[in-house]
Structure formats: structure tokens, C-alpha cells
Design a protein around this motif. Structure first.
Motif, PDB file in Angstrom:
ATOM      1  N   ASN A  37       1.083  -1.081  -0.103  1.00 41.32           N
ATOM      2  CA  ASN A  37       0.054  -0.034   0.038  1.00 41.32           C
ATOM      3  C   ASN A  37       1.060   1.319  -0.002  1.00 41.32           C
ATOM      4  OD1 ASN A  37      -1.621   2.165   1.215  1.00 41.32           O
ATOM      5  ND2 ASN A  37      -2.932   0.662   1.237  1.00 41.32           N
ATOM      6  N   GLU A  38       0.766   2.012  -1.145  1.00 41.94           N
ATOM      7  CA  GLU A  38       1.587   3.184  -1.296  1.00 41.94           C
ATOM      8  C   GLU A  38       1.626   4.201  -0.028  1.00 41.94           C
ATOM      9  OE1 GLU A  38       3.047   6.582  -4.586  1.00 41.94           O
ATOM     10  OE2 GLU A  38       1.519   4.882  -5.142  1.00 41.94           O
ATOM     11  N   ALA A  39       0.124   4.308   0.047  1.00 39.12           N
ATOM     12  CA  ALA A  39      -0.130   5.464   1.347  1.00 39.12           C
ATOM     13  C   ALA A  39       0.312   5.090   2.524  1.00 39.12           C
ATOM     14  CB  ALA A  39      -1.504   5.592   1.197  1.00 39.12           C
ATOM     15  N   ALA A  40       0.264   3.773   2.899  1.00 38.99           N
ATOM     16  CA  ALA A  40       0.809   3.286   4.219  1.00 38.99           C
ATOM     17  C   ALA A  40       2.104   3.379   4.154  1.00 38.99           C
ATOM     18  CB  ALA A  40       0.417   1.622   4.534  1.00 38.99           C
ATOM     19  N   GLY A  41       2.728   3.293   3.024  1.00 37.11           N
ATOM     20  CA  GLY A  41       4.274   3.468   3.078  1.00 37.11           C
ATOM     21  C   GLY A  41       4.869   4.757   3.222  1.00 37.11           C
ATOM     22  N   LYS A  48       9.443   7.634  10.029  1.00 37.13           N
ATOM     23  CA  LYS A  48      10.950   7.423  10.400  1.00 37.13           C
ATOM     24  C   LYS A  48      11.463   8.645  10.404  1.00 37.13           C
ATOM     25  CE  LYS A  48      11.191   2.994   8.478  1.00 37.13           C
ATOM     26  NZ  LYS A  48      11.446   2.002   7.284  1.00 37.13           N
ATOM     27  N   THR A  49      11.235   9.700   9.293  1.00 35.56           N
ATOM     28  CA  THR A  49      11.766  10.927   9.177  1.00 35.56           C
ATOM     29  C   THR A  49      11.540  11.999  10.507  1.00 35.56           C
ATOM     30  OG1 THR A  49      11.547  11.009   6.729  1.00 35.56           O
ATOM     31  CG2 THR A  49      11.817  13.114   7.870  1.00 35.56           C
ATOM     32  N   LEU A  50      10.224  11.840  11.169  1.00 29.56           N
ATOM     33  CA  LEU A  50      10.080  12.544  12.186  1.00 29.56           C
ATOM     34  C   LEU A  50      10.994  11.956  13.361  1.00 29.56           C
ATOM     35  CD1 LEU A  50       6.326  13.604  12.099  1.00 29.56           C
ATOM     36  CD2 LEU A  50       8.303  14.929  11.962  1.00 29.56           C
ATOM     37  N   PRO A  61       2.184  11.723  11.025  1.00 32.37           N
ATOM     38  CA  PRO A  61       1.698  10.495  10.423  1.00 32.37           C
ATOM     39  C   PRO A  61       0.780   9.794  11.102  1.00 32.37           C
ATOM     40  CG  PRO A  61       4.185  10.808  11.189  1.00 32.37           C
ATOM     41  CD  PRO A  61       3.550  11.927  11.636  1.00 32.37           C
ATOM     42  N   PHE A  62      -0.088   9.025  10.707  1.00 30.02           N
ATOM     43  CA  PHE A  62      -1.270   8.393  11.124  1.00 30.02           C
ATOM     44  C   PHE A  62      -1.698   7.156  10.223  1.00 30.02           C
ATOM     45  CE2 PHE A  62      -6.017   7.584  11.896  1.00 30.02           C
ATOM     46  CZ  PHE A  62      -5.698   7.450  13.274  1.00 30.02           C
ATOM     47  N   LEU A  63      -1.798   5.976  11.352  1.00 27.00           N
ATOM     48  CA  LEU A  63      -2.297   4.832  10.811  1.00 27.00           C
ATOM     49  C   LEU A  63      -3.273   4.474  11.956  1.00 27.00           C
ATOM     50  CD1 LEU A  63       0.598   2.577   9.500  1.00 27.00           C
ATOM     51  CD2 LEU A  63      -1.201   3.849   8.119  1.00 27.00           C
ATOM     52  N   PRO A  64      -4.292   3.619  11.535  1.00 22.84           N
ATOM     53  CA  PRO A  64      -4.901   3.086  10.235  1.00 22.84           C
ATOM     54  C   PRO A  64      -5.111   4.007   9.377  1.00 22.84           C
ATOM     55  CG  PRO A  64      -6.421   2.824  12.059  1.00 22.84           C
ATOM     56  CD  PRO A  64      -5.281   3.440  12.786  1.00 22.84           C
ATOM     57  N   LEU A  65      -5.211   3.543   8.149  1.00 22.88           N
ATOM     58  CA  LEU A  65      -5.476   4.541   7.107  1.00 22.88           C
ATOM     59  C   LEU A  65      -7.194   4.814   7.119  1.00 22.88           C
ATOM     60  CD1 LEU A  65      -3.712   3.028   4.157  1.00 22.88           C
ATOM     61  CD2 LEU A  65      -3.034   5.188   5.269  1.00 22.88           C
ATOM     62  N   VAL A  66      -7.533   6.086   6.976  1.00 22.04           N
ATOM     63  CA  VAL A  66      -8.740   6.534   7.010  1.00 22.04           C
ATOM     64  C   VAL A  66      -9.229   7.688   5.896  1.00 22.04           C
ATOM     65  CG1 VAL A  66      -9.184   6.206   9.250  1.00 22.04           C
ATOM     66  CG2 VAL A  66      -8.204   8.378   8.682  1.00 22.04           C
ATOM     67  N   LEU A 112       7.498   3.291  16.284  1.00 24.88           N
ATOM     68  CA  LEU A 112       8.040   2.111  15.388  1.00 24.88           C
ATOM     69  C   LEU A 112       9.057   1.342  16.424  1.00 24.88           C
ATOM     70  CD1 LEU A 112       9.469   4.038  11.872  1.00 24.88           C
ATOM     71  CD2 LEU A 112       7.661   2.202  12.231  1.00 24.88           C
ATOM     72  N   THR A 113       9.310   0.069  16.198  1.00 23.57           N
ATOM     73  CA  THR A 113      10.292  -0.677  16.949  1.00 23.57           C
ATOM     74  C   THR A 113      11.763  -0.229  16.282  1.00 23.57           C
ATOM     75  OG1 THR A 113      10.102  -2.785  15.242  1.00 23.57           O
ATOM     76  CG2 THR A 113       8.607  -2.694  17.501  1.00 23.57           C
ATOM     77  N   SER A 114      12.571  -0.521  17.262  1.00 31.39           N
ATOM     78  CA  SER A 114      14.020  -0.047  16.852  1.00 31.39           C
ATOM     79  C   SER A 114      14.416  -0.670  15.865  1.00 31.39           C
ATOM     80  CB  SER A 114      14.711  -0.054  18.439  1.00 31.39           C
ATOM     81  OG  SER A 114      14.473   0.467  19.421  1.00 31.39           O
ATOM     82  N   ASP A 115      14.168  -2.058  15.770  1.00 26.79           N
ATOM     83  CA  ASP A 115      14.510  -2.768  14.451  1.00 26.79           C
ATOM     84  C   ASP A 115      13.753  -2.508  13.341  1.00 26.79           C
ATOM     85  OD1 ASP A 115      12.203  -4.000  14.760  1.00 26.79           O
ATOM     86  OD2 ASP A 115      13.110  -6.155  15.441  1.00 26.79           O
ATOM     87  N   GLY A 116      12.831  -1.678  13.160  1.00 24.64           N
ATOM     88  CA  GLY A 116      12.189  -1.021  12.159  1.00 24.64           C
ATOM     89  C   GLY A 116      11.260  -2.177  11.697  1.00 24.64           C
ATOM     90  N   LYS A 117      11.098  -3.104  12.343  1.00 16.01           N
ATOM     91  CA  LYS A 117      10.104  -4.266  11.901  1.00 16.01           C
ATOM     92  C   LYS A 117       8.693  -3.877  11.923  1.00 16.01           C
ATOM     93  CE  LYS A 117      13.174  -8.291  12.219  1.00 16.01           C
ATOM     94  NZ  LYS A 117      13.610  -9.342  12.822  1.00 16.01           N
ATOM     95  N   TYR A 118       8.217  -3.315  13.035  1.00 12.59           N
ATOM     96  CA  TYR A 118       6.789  -3.165  13.463  1.00 12.59           C
ATOM     97  C   TYR A 118       6.634  -1.681  13.359  1.00 12.59           C
ATOM     98  CZ  TYR A 118       6.909  -7.995  13.674  1.00 12.59           C
ATOM     99  OH  TYR A 118       6.937  -9.374  13.751  1.00 12.59           O
TER     100      TYR A 118
END
Length: 185
Positions: A37-41, A48-50, A61-66, A112-118
Motif C-alpha cells: 500500500n503506497e499510502a501506508a508506506g 521514520k523521518t520525524l 503520521p497516522f495509521l490506520p488509514l482512514v 516504530l520498533t527499534s529494529d524497524g520491523k513493526y
């Protein structure tokens, strides 16, 4: 919207039961978000930038997408959890002009988790005694509500930002403690 498989935790016994949103915490696989999903990406990249360069941006930044936009954000604070970092803020989502109100105001955490996975997203309803119960237009709104809506929004944010965490229901420090205690494995 197409998203990778994710986890949703709905909080039971939450102190606010009549609200537009349910108190929930979402855990998304961050790396897969942009692939499916491009929008979620883009939201993930924005967060990440913030986190690398803290600041306030619009929209946050906000998820879930609405299918709504952030009308405002207040009480922005960067906050770590076990194994990750993020930011929390109060917001209202909308598709039109309505008073900022307790039926739509909520605390959100985006991290975001420190490892960037979640990617961790919390949506937790809050109320404040200075806000109307709902978005009904009564005719008692401040003049800028109809003449200069952005000034109205700025006025509400300027009233909410200095309010102590304990004046909100639930207390924002309790919600921060909940988020800080999260451990994603």
C-alpha cells in the motif's frame, strides 16, 4: 485498502464507552506496508523521518488509514516504548467543518520498533471538559468558527495545549504509561 496481515488489540473496560472510535492498538509489519500500500508506506516513511528529526508537521503520521483528514493536533510529545520510539498527539479526523468535540477527540500514538520491523499505532478516545459533547452546530460557536475556520482550529489547539494531562479523561499520563509499557516481539 490492501494491507499486510496485522494485529489489533481492542481494550476492554476503557473509561470512555460512547465515542466514534474504539480504543485499539494496531501492530503492522512496517517493511511490508509500502510494498502492499503506497499510502501506508508514505506514512511509515514520514514517521521514520520525524523520529530522526523531531518536529511538528501537518498532517502528522497516522495509521490506520482512514478516509478523513486530520483537523488538528495538540499535545504532541515524543515517547519511547520498550524496544521502540514514536510520538503521541491528540487529534480529530473529519471530512467537513464541525466543532472540535469529545465524541471525535482521541489520543494517538504512532511508533516504530527499534529494529524497524513493526509500526505501532494506538487510537484511544479522550475527552476534555472544555469541549462540546459532539459535533453538532448549535449557533453558540465562536465567531471564527464560521468566518475563519483555521483560526478557530488554532484557537482550540491553543486552549488544549496548556491543559494539564490530568484534565483529560483518561489522564494523558496514564495513556503514556500504557504506551511506554508496550513490548513488541
Amino acid at each position: 485498502e490492501v494491507l499486510p496481515e496485522y494485529t489489533v488489540v481492542t481494550l476492554q473496560g476503557y473509561p470512555i464507552s460512547s465515542h466514534q472510535l474504539k480504543p485499539q492498538i494496531f501492530i503492522y509489519p512496517a517493511e511490508e506496508m509500502g510494498i502492499l500500500n503506497e499510502a501506508a508506506g508514505k506514512v511509515t516513511a514520514s514517521l521514520k523521518t520525524l523520529l530522526q528529526s523531531p518536529q511538528e508537521v501537518t498532517p502528522m503520521p497516522f495509521l490506520p488509514l482512514v478516509n478523513s483528514v486530520q483537523v488538528m493536533h495538540a499535545h504532541v510529545q515524543y515517547l519511547d516504548f520498550k524496544g521502540g520510539q514514536g510520538l503521541r498527539y491528540l487529534t480529530v479526523l473529519g471530512q467537513g467543518i464541525a466543532p472540535i468535540n469529545n465524541n471525535e477527540l482521541f489520543y494517538t500514538y504512532q511508533g516504530l520498533t527499534s529494529d524497524g520491523k513493526y509500526y505501532v499505532a494506538a487510537v484511544l478516545p479522550v475527552t476534555h471538559p472544555d469541549l462540546p459533547a459532539d459535533g453538532s452546530i448549535t449557533g453558540n460557536e465562536p465567531p471564527e468558527f464560521t468566518s475563519d475556520f483555521p483560526a478557530y482550529i488554532a484557537s482550540v489547539v491553543n486552549r488544549l495545549n496548556p491543559q494539564a494531562a490530568g484534565t483529560f479523561t483518561p489522564d494523558l499520563t496514564q495513556l503514556d504509561a500504557l504506551i511506554s509499557s508496550l513490548e513488541i516481539r
